[in-house]
Design a protein around this motif. Sequence first.
Motif, PDB file in Angstrom:
ATOM      1  N   ARG A 252       0.867  -1.213  -0.023  1.00  0.00           N
ATOM      2  CA  ARG A 252      -0.121   0.035  -0.031  1.00  0.00           C
ATOM      3  C   ARG A 252       0.795   1.196  -0.143  1.00  0.00           C
ATOM      4  O   ARG A 252       1.894   1.390   0.703  1.00  0.00           O
ATOM      5  N   PHE A 253       0.583   2.236  -0.711  1.00  0.00           N
ATOM      6  CA  PHE A 253       1.420   3.483  -1.087  1.00  0.00           C
ATOM      7  C   PHE A 253       0.412   4.593  -1.507  1.00  0.00           C
ATOM      8  O   PHE A 253      -0.618   4.164  -2.021  1.00  0.00           O
ATOM      9  N   LEU A 322      -1.378  -1.486  -4.430  1.00  0.00           N
ATOM     10  CA  LEU A 322      -2.455  -0.883  -3.614  1.00  0.00           C
ATOM     11  C   LEU A 322      -2.098   0.627  -3.466  1.00  0.00           C
ATOM     12  O   LEU A 322      -1.955   1.112  -2.552  1.00  0.00           O
ATOM     13  N   PRO A 323      -2.480   1.480  -4.472  1.00  0.00           N
ATOM     14  CA  PRO A 323      -2.399   2.877  -4.387  1.00  0.00           C
ATOM     15  C   PRO A 323      -3.578   3.615  -3.886  1.00  0.00           C
ATOM     16  O   PRO A 323      -4.714   3.183  -3.857  1.00  0.00           O
ATOM     17  N   ILE A 324      -3.294   4.535  -2.908  1.00  0.00           N
ATOM     18  CA  ILE A 324      -4.268   5.424  -2.198  1.00  0.00           C
ATOM     19  C   ILE A 324      -4.220   6.746  -2.788  1.00  0.00           C
ATOM     20  O   ILE A 324      -3.252   7.362  -2.737  1.00  0.00           O
ATOM     21  N   VAL A 386      -9.461   4.785  -2.035  1.00  0.00           N
ATOM     22  CA  VAL A 386     -10.054   6.200  -2.557  1.00  0.00           C
ATOM     23  C   VAL A 386     -10.270   6.913  -0.853  1.00  0.00           C
ATOM     24  O   VAL A 386     -11.040   6.468  -0.083  1.00  0.00           O
ATOM     25  N   GLY A 387      -9.531   7.729  -0.701  1.00  0.00           N
ATOM     26  CA  GLY A 387      -9.334   8.454   0.581  1.00  0.00           C
ATOM     27  C   GLY A 387      -8.541   7.642   1.550  1.00  0.00           C
ATOM     28  O   GLY A 387      -8.227   6.476   1.213  1.00  0.00           O
ATOM     29  N   ASN A 388      -7.947   8.341   2.709  1.00  0.00           N
ATOM     30  CA  ASN A 388      -7.131   7.674   3.551  1.00  0.00           C
ATOM     31  C   ASN A 388      -7.975   7.203   4.946  1.00  0.00           C
ATOM     32  O   ASN A 388      -8.329   6.027   5.002  1.00  0.00           O
ATOM     33  N   ASP A 412     -13.864  -4.301 -13.136  1.00  0.00           N
ATOM     34  CA  ASP A 412     -13.197  -5.382 -12.275  1.00  0.00           C
ATOM     35  C   ASP A 412     -12.278  -4.763 -11.305  1.00  0.00           C
ATOM     36  O   ASP A 412     -11.599  -5.643 -10.361  1.00  0.00           O
ATOM     37  N   MET A 413     -12.253  -3.528 -11.222  1.00  0.00           N
ATOM     38  CA  MET A 413     -11.186  -2.926 -10.166  1.00  0.00           C
ATOM     39  C   MET A 413     -11.856  -2.875  -8.667  1.00  0.00           C
ATOM     40  O   MET A 413     -12.990  -2.489  -8.639  1.00  0.00           O
ATOM     41  N   ILE A 414     -10.928  -3.424  -7.839  1.00  0.00           N
ATOM     42  CA  ILE A 414     -11.508  -3.430  -6.333  1.00  0.00           C
ATOM     43  C   ILE A 414     -11.071  -1.950  -5.699  1.00  0.00           C
ATOM     44  O   ILE A 414      -9.921  -1.515  -5.461  1.00  0.00           O
ATOM     45  N   ILE A 415     -12.272  -1.538  -5.318  1.00  0.00           N
ATOM     46  CA  ILE A 415     -11.975  -0.142  -4.623  1.00  0.00           C
ATOM     47  C   ILE A 415     -12.090  -0.391  -3.115  1.00  0.00           C
ATOM     48  O   ILE A 415     -13.161  -1.070  -2.391  1.00  0.00           O
ATOM     49  N   VAL A 416     -11.163   0.163  -2.621  1.00  0.00           N
ATOM     50  CA  VAL A 416     -10.933   0.068  -0.984  1.00  0.00           C
ATOM     51  C   VAL A 416     -11.528   1.602  -0.507  1.00  0.00           C
ATOM     52  O   VAL A 416     -10.818   2.572  -0.961  1.00  0.00           O
ATOM     53  N   SER A 417     -12.332   1.328   0.617  1.00  0.00           N
ATOM     54  CA  SER A 417     -12.889   2.656   1.012  1.00  0.00           C
ATOM     55  C   SER A 417     -12.372   2.536   2.472  1.00  0.00           C
ATOM     56  O   SER A 417     -11.728   1.862   3.130  1.00  0.00           O
ATOM     57  N   GLY A 418     -12.852   3.731   3.373  1.00  0.00           N
ATOM     58  CA  GLY A 418     -12.336   3.840   4.794  1.00  0.00           C
ATOM     59  C   GLY A 418     -13.260   4.154   5.708  1.00  0.00           C
ATOM     60  O   GLY A 418     -14.280   4.884   5.508  1.00  0.00           O
ATOM     61  N   SER A 419     -12.895   3.636   7.136  1.00  0.00           N
ATOM     62  CA  SER A 419     -14.094   3.990   7.952  1.00  0.00           C
ATOM     63  C   SER A 419     -13.594   4.887   8.953  1.00  0.00           C
ATOM     64  O   SER A 419     -13.896   4.881  10.028  1.00  0.00           O
TER      65      SER A 419
END
Length: 673
Positions: A252-253, A322-324, A386-388, A412-419
């Motif tokens: 992750r970077f 895994l870019p943010i 998307v976002g940190n 097909d792109m897997i999107i990582v969100s944040g809590s």
Amino acid sequence: MKRILNHILGIGAGAALFYGCNTAASDDKRAESDPVTFQVNYGEPIAPIQPTMYGIFFEDINFAADGGIYAEMVKNRSFEFDLPMIGWLQPNSDRFSMNEKSGFASVIKTDSDEPNANFLRVEVKADNGYVLRNEGFKGMGVKKDLQYNFSMMARNQSGDIKMHIQLADSTGKVLGKTTIDPDASEWKEYTSSFTATSEEMKAVLNIQFEGKGVIDLDMISLFPSDTWKNRPKGMRADLVQLLDDLDPGFLRFPGGCIVEGRNLARRYQWKKTVGSIEDRTTLVNRWNTEFAHRPAPDYYQSFGLGFFEYFQLAEDMGAEPLPILSCGIACQFNTGELVPMDELGPYVQDALDLIEFANGDSNTAWGKVRADMGHPQPFNMKYIGVGNEQWGPQYIERYKAFEAAIKSKYPDMIIVSGSGPFPDGEMFDYGMKELKKLGAEIIDEHYYRSPEWFLENADRYDSYDRNGPKVFAGEYAAQTVAIASPDNKNSWMTALSEAAFMTGLERNAEVVHLTSYAPLMAHSEGWQWTPDLIWFNNLSSYGTPNYYVQKLFSTNRGTHVLSLTENGKPVTGEKKLYATAAKDENTGEVIFKIVNASSDEQNTQFKLNGIDGLASKGRLTVLKSDKTDVVNSFESPVAIAPEEQEIALKGNELTVNLAPYSLSVIRVKTVVQ
């Protein structure tokens, strides 16, 4: 580093292993006590363990990039810092006292909008009199007999000048030198190499001018030759090796809070970090003035380590990139500046263009940029964040815009969100509720809490919805004092509590798909945040006890998690024991990870169901200390490090006496008819 256990006290009919105290009295005590018995169901795996289960989170904090893993030794090589002479000294020239007999240097700021608009103009007045010095990043680490590669851009305005390039120690002793004759009247790159004659932790780079005249300089650079994979102007090999040894499933970077910036103008913009190094835009690091207890006014980002290099590093390690990216909200602990929704388009386009940069053919606009940098084949990126750690309705609103655009073009792109920044509370609850409504794929959770919290929350994911979003435990580290306290330590207790928590992450592999410790690295004289996984100075580096915990889990991940219970329940702290089991279909092994968080030895028995027996030999690795406050250090880098032993076995039961305050990993081949 591995140290061999010096004894195995006994092997019974059920393959008994013993380590720890070896007195006769303790033998009698073991014999009198019944072991804690765990049932392991080998035949019916609960869930696959994702290849991304254990990975790396890199952020440029604690001088982790410039002055750290990026091997450039010259600070402020292109004179683009806000104070453009930071890092540079003129030891025998003082303009304020009118002592300019030898010469002087001035930064010229052009009117250009180009990223590298500044350069240095040097007027040499006395033959062999003027010296320009760079102090490096807390000095320059120099190794004896190693080659160093110098380069610079220069333009001779007038006169006949030679430049003597020298590495020197604090006494002025020259450790290595070369000479350059910059004679071209137009900008030209000059290179030369030399070999160091001595080792030095805090050398400086001296440029001594011979002759008289005026010369312009830019991109003054010095690299060791022993970079990772011997890439010119590459990364520091010992630090990358520590990362590669973790066998990470993902990288992750580039952060972290630097993704957000203190304000939007100072957010991380990936497009400014690719292409030719001299064309990348220098930016003040957001950790520059964040902490009053550790100000770092000389902390900037040259972006010599940019997005291309991150992708390349992930590829080198066999890790998923895994870019943010910024979602249009600056750090909410600072300004919380928002880009209006009707102006969000360029931010969303950055995400779409990044996917093209990583995965596009070389005939696409951004795919061509990647190809021109030397990588015609796509990086095959599968994840984007998307976002940190933003929170609130503003984040959800912006996340929706990113998700719609990305899924429309790249379904097909897997999107990582944040809590958000915390693992509980109002921010967390709101974010989780809204992201679940949206059907988010992976939600990033962060935990910076006490060791006690980690021990008490090993069952955190036991109750998570198996059909809901997957979890990315994206930042976690136990704090001995408090979040961001300068007094936090990488103690054995923090590492042990993280190991206990990680058994719960692995046991819940149905839900948890990615995990990473944070922060990753810290310069011993340049840190802003503690604790950290890896510590380094200008010459050496070491892994903390926390590093070895991460390494033992990552290099023993297995392919499928198995049911491991005591009296029908998961092992999540009863009797201060924590355990998980996995099978590795690639090797035919069963893997146990067991934490004893108590001050007493504990006798445990593992009964395997669904196998016919065990192989005659296995491998035991233990990480332990009876002092929970012990740390690794430069003086004692392996005060806590794995101890490994081959073990003899038979049957389908393991009886293991666990040392106090220990993490044990056992790998055994199974016999299945």
